[in-house]
Design an enzyme around this catalytic site. Structure first.
Site: not given
Length: 141
Positions: A106-109
């Site tokens: 799950h995209a995460h920065t």
């Protein structure tokens, strides 16, 4: 799929989607993204910014999601620096794909606060993900 706090459908097996639909930690939102402290903080104040919509990587994020991520990073930076005067730098990073070290799809920065002296030699920063490439020569034109 189960509904999140906003009634959107989320995959059943995504830890970040679980964070969004659960109540076990404080999650703040800004437009299309959510942000919260990392459960596996590299430094004190380490936060994650994630799209509310389940997408795997940065490259799957919409323009509003990338813009809201940028805005959330700025907001978090200001808040962290107001709370902790020892912070004098940040690393911002994303891992996109297994070969890049992504383990939660799950995209995460990551927003990782840094402090002078927290490591012996910070030179190279994110280049250190490949240790032999950490050091580089400066060239002059």
């Amino acid at each position: 799929m189960a509904p999140d706090r906003r009634g959107k459908r989320m995959p059943m097996d995504c830890v970040f989607c679980d964070v969004l639909k659960g109540e076990e930690r404080e999650v703040l939102t800004l437009g299309t993204v959510a942000y919260f402290p990392s459960a596996y903080a590299v430094t004190e104040g380490h936060h994650l910014v994630i799209p509310i919509r389940h997408v795997e990587t940065f490259f799957d994020m919409s323009a509003p999601e990338t813009e809201d991520t940028r805005a959330a990073l700025h907001l978090l930076r200001e808040e962290l620096m107001r709370q902790d005067k020892s912070i004098d730098g940040f690393n911002i990073g994303m891992n996109c794909g297994t070969s890049a070290g992504q383990s939660i799809f799950h995209a995460h920065t990551h927003l990782i606060p840094r402090r002078t002296g927290d490591v012996e030699n910070p030179r190279g920063g994110v280049r250190a993900v490949i240790p032999s490439r950490r050091e580089y020569r400066e060239t002059t034109p």
